[in-house]
Design a protein around this motif. Structure first.
Motif, short mmCIF file in Angstrom:
data_model
loop_
_atom_site.label_atom_id
_atom_site.label_comp_id
_atom_site.label_asym_id
_atom_site.label_seq_id
_atom_site.Cartn_x
_atom_site.Cartn_y
_atom_site.Cartn_z
N LEU A 71 36.19 38.24 44.40
CA LEU A 71 37.60 38.22 44.01
C LEU A 71 38.33 39.53 44.34
O LEU A 71 39.55 39.57 44.38
CB LEU A 71 37.73 37.91 42.51
CG LEU A 71 37.28 36.50 42.09
CD1 LEU A 71 37.24 36.39 40.57
CD2 LEU A 71 38.20 35.45 42.67
N GLU B 161 42.80 35.74 32.77
CA GLU B 161 41.37 35.46 32.72
C GLU B 161 40.65 35.77 34.03
O GLU B 161 39.45 36.02 34.02
CB GLU B 161 41.14 34.00 32.32
CG GLU B 161 41.74 33.68 30.97
CD GLU B 161 41.19 32.39 30.38
OE1 GLU B 161 40.04 32.04 30.72
OE2 GLU B 161 41.89 31.75 29.60
N ARG B 162 41.33 35.73 35.16
CA ARG B 162 40.68 36.01 36.43
C ARG B 162 40.13 37.44 36.46
O ARG B 162 39.12 37.70 37.12
CB ARG B 162 41.64 35.81 37.61
CG ARG B 162 41.98 34.36 37.90
CD ARG B 162 42.83 34.25 39.14
NE ARG B 162 42.12 34.70 40.33
CZ ARG B 162 42.67 35.43 41.30
NH1 ARG B 162 43.93 35.82 41.23
NH2 ARG B 162 41.97 35.79 42.37
N TYR B 163 40.79 38.35 35.77
CA TYR B 163 40.30 39.73 35.77
C TYR B 163 38.92 39.79 35.14
O TYR B 163 38.01 40.46 35.65
CB TYR B 163 41.27 40.66 35.03
CG TYR B 163 40.77 42.08 35.00
CD1 TYR B 163 40.92 42.90 36.11
CD2 TYR B 163 40.11 42.59 33.88
CE1 TYR B 163 40.43 44.21 36.10
CE2 TYR B 163 39.62 43.88 33.88
CZ TYR B 163 39.79 44.67 34.99
OH TYR B 163 39.29 45.96 34.98
N GLU B 164 38.74 39.10 34.02
CA GLU B 164 37.43 39.13 33.36
C GLU B 164 36.36 38.49 34.24
O GLU B 164 35.20 38.93 34.25
CB GLU B 164 37.49 38.43 32.01
CG GLU B 164 36.20 38.61 31.21
CD GLU B 164 36.29 38.00 29.82
OE1 GLU B 164 35.29 37.39 29.40
OE2 GLU B 164 37.35 38.12 29.17
N GLU B 165 36.73 37.48 34.99
CA GLU B 165 35.76 36.85 35.91
C GLU B 165 35.23 37.87 36.91
O GLU B 165 34.04 37.89 37.23
CB GLU B 165 36.43 35.70 36.66
CG GLU B 165 36.78 34.47 35.82
CD GLU B 165 37.53 33.45 36.64
OE1 GLU B 165 37.37 33.44 37.88
OE2 GLU B 165 38.30 32.67 36.04
N ALA B 166 36.11 38.71 37.42
CA ALA B 166 35.72 39.67 38.46
C ALA B 166 35.12 40.95 37.89
O ALA B 166 34.18 41.51 38.46
CB ALA B 166 36.94 40.01 39.32
N LEU C 206 47.15 37.95 36.18
CA LEU C 206 45.70 37.78 36.38
C LEU C 206 45.01 37.16 35.17
O LEU C 206 44.18 36.27 35.30
CB LEU C 206 45.05 39.13 36.69
CG LEU C 206 45.29 39.70 38.07
CD1 LEU C 206 44.65 41.08 38.17
CD2 LEU C 206 44.72 38.78 39.14
N MET D 240 43.27 41.68 44.35
CA MET D 240 43.22 40.39 43.68
C MET D 240 44.48 39.57 43.95
O MET D 240 45.11 39.03 43.02
CB MET D 240 42.95 40.57 42.19
CG MET D 240 41.57 41.15 41.89
SD MET D 240 41.07 41.05 40.16
CE MET D 240 40.75 39.26 40.00
N ASP D 241 44.88 39.54 45.22
CA ASP D 241 46.02 38.77 45.70
C ASP D 241 47.37 39.29 45.21
O ASP D 241 48.37 38.56 45.24
CB ASP D 241 45.89 37.28 45.31
CG ASP D 241 44.65 36.64 45.92
OD1 ASP D 241 44.29 37.02 47.05
OD2 ASP D 241 44.05 35.78 45.27
N GLU E 170 32.55 40.18 40.89
CA GLU E 170 31.98 38.83 40.94
C GLU E 170 32.81 37.92 41.84
O GLU E 170 34.04 37.99 41.87
CB GLU E 170 31.95 38.22 39.52
CG GLU E 170 30.99 38.90 38.57
CD GLU E 170 29.55 38.50 38.79
OE1 GLU E 170 29.33 37.44 39.42
OE2 GLU E 170 28.66 39.24 38.35
N THR F 26 41.02 41.83 28.14
CA THR F 26 40.72 40.63 27.34
C THR F 26 39.92 40.95 26.09
O THR F 26 39.55 40.04 25.34
CB THR F 26 39.92 39.62 28.18
OG1 THR F 26 38.63 40.18 28.48
CG2 THR F 26 40.65 39.25 29.46
#
Length: 207
Positions: free
Chosen positions: A193, A16-21, A14, A154-155, A190, A52
Motif C-alpha cells: 500500500l 482504516e487503510r492506514y492501519e492495514e499498511a 485514509l 498511499m494514493d 503491508e 486508530t
C-alpha cells in the motif's frame, strides 16, 4: 505547507487503510515492549499522532496505564475511541496542543512529517518538554534533511519534511533528555500500500 493535502485531510481519507499498511511495525512493537517494562503501573502516557489507537494506545492501556491520545484527524480520533475505549482521545494538532500536565511517557510515532521543516523541529522540542522528570520519550520518524518534498503516498499527494537522524538526536539532548537508544530499520508496509521506508527510533529519558 506548500502544496499537497494537509495531514488532517489525508488521514481523514485514509482512516482504516492506514492501519492495514502501518499497524504492524515490528520496531514500534519492540519500543512499546521496552517502554511497558519500565513504566510503573498507572503511568500517565501521551500518544502523539495516535491514529486508530492501535497499537500504541491499545498496548499501553492494556498494561494498566492512563493513556491520552491526540491526533489531527477527526476520523482517526473517532476510530480510536471505538477501538480503544479504555484510553482517552482528542482531536488536536501537535503544533498547538498544550497539555495540562507532564507525562511519565510520551510516544510520538511518525506524527512529525506532513509539516514544514521548522515546524518539525519546534514540534519535537514541544513533545520533549511534556516529559516529566524520570519519564521517557519514544520518537519514530522517517529521517533525512528533507524540506517541503512533494510525494505521492498511499494514493495522496502530500508535502513532507523531516530532520536528519543526527539532528533528531541533538534536539532531543538539547531538550534536556538523555538518549538511551537509537536505531534505523527498513520497513515494508503491508500489501504494497506504500513504498518501503527507513525508520529511525529514538528512546530517551528525562533525568
Amino acid at each position: 505547507m506548500s502544496g499537497g493535502k494537509s495531514a488532517a485531510e489525508v488521514f481523514d481519507a485514509l482512516a482504516e487503510r492506514y492501519e492495514e499498511a502501518f499497524g504492524r511495525i515490528p520496531a514500534q512493537q519492540e519500543a512499546l515492549d521496552w517502554l511497558t517494562a519500565r513504566l510503573p503501573r498507572g503511568a500517565r502516557v501521551l500518544d502523539v499522532g495516535s491514529g486508530t489507537g492501535r497499537p500504541t494506545a491499545e498496548t499501553l492501556a492494556a498494561a494498566g496505564h492512563s493513556v491520552t491520545g491526540i491526533d489531527v484527524s477527526a476520523a482517526m480520533v473517532a476510530l480510536a475511541r471505538e477501538r480503544v475505549p479504555q484510553a482517552r482521545f482528542e482531536q488536536a494538532d501537535v503544533r498547538t496542543y498544550t497539555p495540562g500536565e507532564a507525562f511519565d511517557a510520551v510516544c510520538a510515532f511518525f506524527p512529525l512529517l506532513m509539516m514544514e521543516q521548522q515546524e518539525v523541529a519546534a514540534s519535537l522540542e514541544r513533545v520533549a518538554s511534556w516529559v516529566a522528570p524520570g519519564g521517557h520519550l519514544l520518537v519514530a520518524t522517517v529521517p533525512g534533511d528533507i524540506r517541503d518534498l512533494a510525494i505521492e503516498w498511499m494514493d495522496h499527494q502530500v508535502t513532507v519534511s523531516s530532520l536528519s537522524a543526527q539532528e533528531y538526536v541533538q534536539r532531543i539532548e538539547a531538550a534536556g533528555l538523555e538518549l538511551l537508544h537509537r536505531h534505523t530499520r527498513l520497513f515494508r508496509p503491508e500489501g504494497g500500500l506504500a513504498d518501503p521506508e527507513e525508520h529511525l527510533f529514538c528512546y530517551a529519558r528525562r533525568p
